[in-house]
Design an enzyme around this catalytic site. Structure first.
Site, PDB file in Angstrom:
ATOM      1  N   ASN A  61       0.814  -1.216   0.000  1.00 29.08           N
ATOM      2  CA  ASN A  61       0.000   0.000   0.000  1.00 29.08           C
ATOM      3  C   ASN A  61       0.850   1.269   0.000  1.00 29.08           C
ATOM      4  O   ASN A  61       0.385   2.333   0.380  1.00 29.08           O
ATOM      5  CB  ASN A  61      -0.999  -0.011   1.178  1.00 29.08           C
ATOM      6  CG  ASN A  61      -0.304  -0.220   2.513  1.00 29.08           C
ATOM      7  OD1 ASN A  61       0.914  -0.133   2.600  1.00 29.08           O
ATOM      8  ND2 ASN A  61      -1.077  -0.483   3.549  1.00 29.08           N
ATOM      9  N   ARG A  82       3.587   6.987  11.726  1.00 28.12           N
ATOM     10  CA  ARG A  82       3.016   6.486  12.970  1.00 28.12           C
ATOM     11  C   ARG A  82       2.790   7.649  13.935  1.00 28.12           C
ATOM     12  O   ARG A  82       3.637   8.543  14.061  1.00 28.12           O
ATOM     13  CB  ARG A  82       3.947   5.456  13.633  1.00 28.12           C
ATOM     14  CG  ARG A  82       3.929   4.094  12.945  1.00 28.12           C
ATOM     15  CD  ARG A  82       2.572   3.406  13.027  1.00 28.12           C
ATOM     16  NE  ARG A  82       2.553   2.120  12.343  1.00 28.12           N
ATOM     17  CZ  ARG A  82       2.081   1.919  11.107  1.00 28.12           C
ATOM     18  NH1 ARG A  82       1.579   2.923  10.408  1.00 28.12           N
ATOM     19  NH2 ARG A  82       2.083   0.713  10.569  1.00 28.12           N
ATOM     20  N   GLN A 127      -4.523   3.297  18.783  1.00 31.02           N
ATOM     21  CA  GLN A 127      -5.561   3.207  17.758  1.00 31.02           C
ATOM     22  C   GLN A 127      -6.566   2.127  18.130  1.00 31.02           C
ATOM     23  O   GLN A 127      -6.131   1.006  18.410  1.00 31.02           O
ATOM     24  CB  GLN A 127      -4.930   2.912  16.394  1.00 31.02           C
ATOM     25  CG  GLN A 127      -4.162   4.110  15.890  1.00 31.02           C
ATOM     26  CD  GLN A 127      -3.767   4.040  14.429  1.00 31.02           C
ATOM     27  OE1 GLN A 127      -3.279   5.005  13.906  1.00 31.02           O
ATOM     28  NE2 GLN A 127      -3.958   2.928  13.763  1.00 31.02           N
ATOM     29  N   HIS A 132      -6.652   6.743  10.212  1.00 24.76           N
ATOM     30  CA  HIS A 132      -5.742   5.747   9.620  1.00 24.76           C
ATOM     31  C   HIS A 132      -6.379   5.015   8.428  1.00 24.76           C
ATOM     32  O   HIS A 132      -6.643   3.802   8.492  1.00 24.76           O
ATOM     33  CB  HIS A 132      -5.239   4.736  10.662  1.00 24.76           C
ATOM     34  CG  HIS A 132      -3.933   4.098  10.242  1.00 24.76           C
ATOM     35  ND1 HIS A 132      -3.111   3.438  11.096  1.00 24.76           N
ATOM     36  CD2 HIS A 132      -3.315   4.039   9.026  1.00 24.76           C
ATOM     37  CE1 HIS A 132      -2.047   2.990  10.443  1.00 24.76           C
ATOM     38  NE2 HIS A 132      -2.151   3.346   9.166  1.00 24.76           N
TER      39      HIS A 132
END
Ligand code: NDP
Length: 385
Positions: free
Chosen positions: A147, A285, A314, A333
């Protein structure tokens, strides 16, 4: 037979399956560095389908149950009474995504005596205590490259959105307003600005390539310099460290991995070095940035806008200050889990599982930890202390 414990984000609130906006996605067979996209056999889903959530199951069920294995898929990942903790003690394989990470801490690893393989369906395995995994002989693998372009496109989008003041302008339109002066009083062209990326790995370099046509001056820092021809082709200015880079640019992109010594990399001292009115983008991050130092930097005007796609923990709590601080372009995210991106990381997860069960080597570029030490991509991009 093995138990495979897979943690995925919850289904859409409107239910699964959703109605898709498009009928297909382009087929990507290789990446810019020549690496091939995943090549599993017997793909159990249609590329473009929502497989990253619980009902999507990464398309793994038919393959795993066909071999007689047990697949548990849940989004309930936190706390001692979670489904994750319930199944962990007899799991042989854990699969998790960075978007909805099942934190595999040293304490949890100690409760998982049968665990042999931890797969990150995506990129970034910092939700796994890599040191503890290495000591326990667990292999950690991720779907390197799957990705990277999804994220690079998100970075380009947020560079433009922040600098052009897109989100507040859109809000004015939605609310029925026409107050142009309010919209443009923080809106600039990116042309002629200086842009710098901290780390020029797969994503960082892809961002530089995509921004080149916008007429920006491009800068980067990375422990390893890019080839001279790449620097020449893109007109890059190299900086020996992040501190000198942030002093020289208007827009900073954070693209390095999180490991113990990069936590809070962006702190008060780093913000103090930035130009007043800098923009900061972070799809790497959340823990790379000191939460409260960022709020101070935005409120003081040092940072004119922050677009972060990543948080810690998260999911972030509802009262996380980055949700409401001014001039933010935060997202939950999502940059690496577009339907296009998840087609590749789900296929890559299947490829890793097939390698494991067919006793073939997992691709070296997917390896993070193996044989008690960092390996493959892990040895290049992570440190254990
Ligand atoms: P790569 O491994 O290709 O690149 C990481 C780069 O960071 C390498 O070039 C490495 O240097 C460099 N680096 C390591 N430590 C430092 C440091 N202290 N300072 C500056 N640079 C450093 O990874 P990707 O580009 O594929 O991904 C980068 C990160 O992006 C991932 O670790 C992940 O956290 C995040 N990510 C986020 C996603 C999302 O959905 N938002 C999806 C995918 C990734 P070298 O190897 O030259 O030593």
């Amino acid at each position: 037979m093995a138990k495979i414990l897979c943690v995925l984000y919850p289904d859409p609130e409107s239910g699964y399956p959703p109605k898709y906006a498009r009928d297909s996605i382009p087929e990507i067979t290789s990446y810019a560095n020549g690496q091939t996209a995943p090549t599993p056999h017997d793909l159990g889903f249609t590329p473009g389908a929502l497989v990253g959530c619980v009902s999507g199951e990464l398309g793994l069920r038919a393959y795993l149950e066909g071999l007689g294995h047990e697949l548990i898929v849940t989004s309930d990942k936190d706390g001692a009474n979670s489904e994750f903790e319930k199944h962990l003690p007899d799991a042989e394989i854990v699969i998790s995504q960075p978007f909805w990470p099942a934190y595999l801490t040293a304490e949890r690893i100690a409760k998982a005596p049968r665990l042999k393989l931890a797969v990150t369906a995506g990129i970034g395995s910092d939700h796994v205590d890599l040191d503890a995994a290495a000591k326990a002989g667990i292999t950690v693998a991720e779907v390197t490259g799957s990705n990277s372009i999804s994220v690079a496109e998100h970075v380009v989008m947020t560079v433009l959105a922040l600098v052009r003041n897109y989100l507040p302008s859109h809000e004015i339109a939605v609310r029925g307003g026409w107050n142009i002066a309010d919209a443009v009083s923080r809106s600039y062209d990116v042309e002629g600005m200086h842009f710098g990326t901290i780390a020029a790995g797969r994503i960082g370099l892809a961002v530089l390539r995509r921004l080149k046509p916008f007429g920006l001056h491009l800068h980067y820092t990375d422990p390893h310099r890019l080839p001279h021809e790449t620097e020449q082709e893109l007109g890059l200015t190299y900086h020996p460290d992040a501190a000198s880079l942030v002093e020289a640019v208007d827009i900073v992109n954070l693209q390095m991995p999180l490991y113990p010594s990069t936590q809070d990399f962006f702190n008060d001292a780093m913000f103090a070095r930035m130009r007043r009115g800098s923009y900061l983008i972070n799809t790497a991050r959340g823990r790379l940035v000191d939460r409260d130092a960022l709020v101070r930097a935005v409120e003081s005007g040092k940072v004119a806008g922050y677009a972060g796609d990543v948080w810690y923990p998260q999911p972030a709590p509802a009262n996380h200050p980055w949700r409401t601080m001014p001039y933010n372009g935060m997202t939950p995210h999502i940059s690496g889990t577009s339907l296009s991106g998840q087609a590749r990381y789900a296929a890559g997860t299947l490829e890793i599982l097939q390698s494991y069960f067919e006793q073939r080597p997992i691709r070296d570029e997917y390896m993070i930890v193996a044989g008690g030490a960092l390996a493959g991509t892990g040895a290049k991009s992570y440190k254990l202390d």
